[in-house]
Design an enzyme around this catalytic site. Sequence first.
Site, mmCIF file in Angstrom:
data_model
loop_
_atom_site.group_PDB
_atom_site.id
_atom_site.type_symbol
_atom_site.label_atom_id
_atom_site.label_comp_id
_atom_site.label_asym_id
_atom_site.label_seq_id
_atom_site.Cartn_x
_atom_site.Cartn_y
_atom_site.Cartn_z
ATOM 1 N N LYS A 28 0.838 -1.221 -0.056
ATOM 2 C CA LYS A 28 0.133 -0.054 -0.272
ATOM 3 C C LYS A 28 0.776 1.260 0.090
ATOM 4 C CE LYS A 28 -1.739 1.456 4.128
ATOM 5 N NZ LYS A 28 -1.544 2.882 4.170
ATOM 6 N N ARG A 127 1.495 14.253 13.743
ATOM 7 C CA ARG A 127 1.775 14.178 12.485
ATOM 8 C C ARG A 127 2.050 15.324 11.588
ATOM 9 N NH1 ARG A 127 -0.651 8.653 9.711
ATOM 10 N NH2 ARG A 127 1.216 8.416 8.857
#
Length: 425
Positions: A28, A127
């Site tokens: 992925k 993040r």
Amino acid sequence: MVNEQAQPVLEIWGGNSLKGEVTISGAKNSALVLMAGSLLCPEDCRLRNVPDLVDINKMSQILTALGVKLTKNGHTLDIDARDINPTKAPYDIVSKLRASFFAIGALLARFGNVRIPLPGGCAIGARPVDLHVRGLQAMGAQVIIESGIVHANVTGSDRRLQGANIYLDYPSVGATETLLMAATLAKGETVIENAAQEPEIVDLANFCIAMGAKISGAGTNKIIISGVERLHSVDYRVIPDRIEAGTFLVAGAITQSEISIFPVIPEHLIPVIAKLKAIGCQVIAEDSDRLRLIPGALKATDIETLPYPGFPTDMQAQFMALLSVSEGYSVISETVFENRLRHVAELQRMGADIRLKGHHAMINGVPFLSGAPVMATDLRASAALVLAGLAAQGKTIVRGLHHLDRGYENIESKLVKLGANIKRV
Ligand code: UD1
């Protein structure tokens, strides 16, 4: 907001032993970044072995919104990014898929101008994208962040980025990928120091090299890129998904079953195999691209997540499920993301004996888990709950499958083929 009540759930009756071979899909995280990398190329790109996943569909929607012509045929994606607009990335999708932000490097390098919303992704921590932005600024980009949108452009008559020496404060996978893509079309040489070394970085570099980029050192902590003026057409096969592979190895260990996985690149699984061995299992290379897990009595071990080649944070939750039923006292320390232990509460619901202290989880192995209704909190946590359900006594119901579907292609049919009692209802 997802209405959980209206969503499908997985029902798992634990205790079946598994048997047979699992086919591992394309990676992925590689496929996503290669799709972003295809934006560098003004000719046809073909990507093979692209997994069929929600995240890949979202990335396809973003490319389409930019004007890319995409044709999907099974696991092959044909990408024509000749005629695109680098300012059209849609907020509602980018905000849900962190990897789509990594397209900023490719778009800026090719057009000298980009507008892209700040990213989203799993709820596993803050993040930020400061390393991406600082690296692009070092290459001459002017970056303004306004109302959640990143605007970057390069001035000068040719609007080309300038090669630079970049030191990353942290070996961020995404920042290394953004800057590597940006540097392929920059003027002069770029050196990325303290670069991430993950196999997906090497895959991206090989993909760019196949399009005519000049890159050396990918897979080490120092990557050198000599910018070229233009890239050309490519036909490229995505590497196998090392995290899906690792998840199935843990499925064998936790259900005490002998299973094989194919195709894999065993070298990418070194830290995972080392920990499975420490826990009491054997992992045997049957061929250069096939591994067999042979289970053994499970015993405790300690794990600390780290950038590659350290133990992957994307396998932490799955090993938490395994260590929950491994005899003795284990400690898992999550050092990569600050909020990636939310599956602990769900595993506790199934009878796991785990205490949390900061980013450490102290696990006292119990003889068995009990089936329970549980909620997936992020992608890898959802895999951990499925694994726990396979080993538990009785029925487990896993909710929050939109997380699972982001990253595991046909997981339940792959498990059913191995003999698991699992169905989506
Ligand atoms: C990628 C993977 C993800 C994996 C992670 C770590 C993709 C699409 N996702 O995510 O599955 O878990 O690597 O192996 O490939 N950070 C900053 N500033 C930045 C960038 C990152 O502080 O500009 C921090 C992050 O908040 C995090 C750490 O660095 O704490 C690692 O993040 P990073 O390596 O960038 O992960 P991703 O590329 O987002």
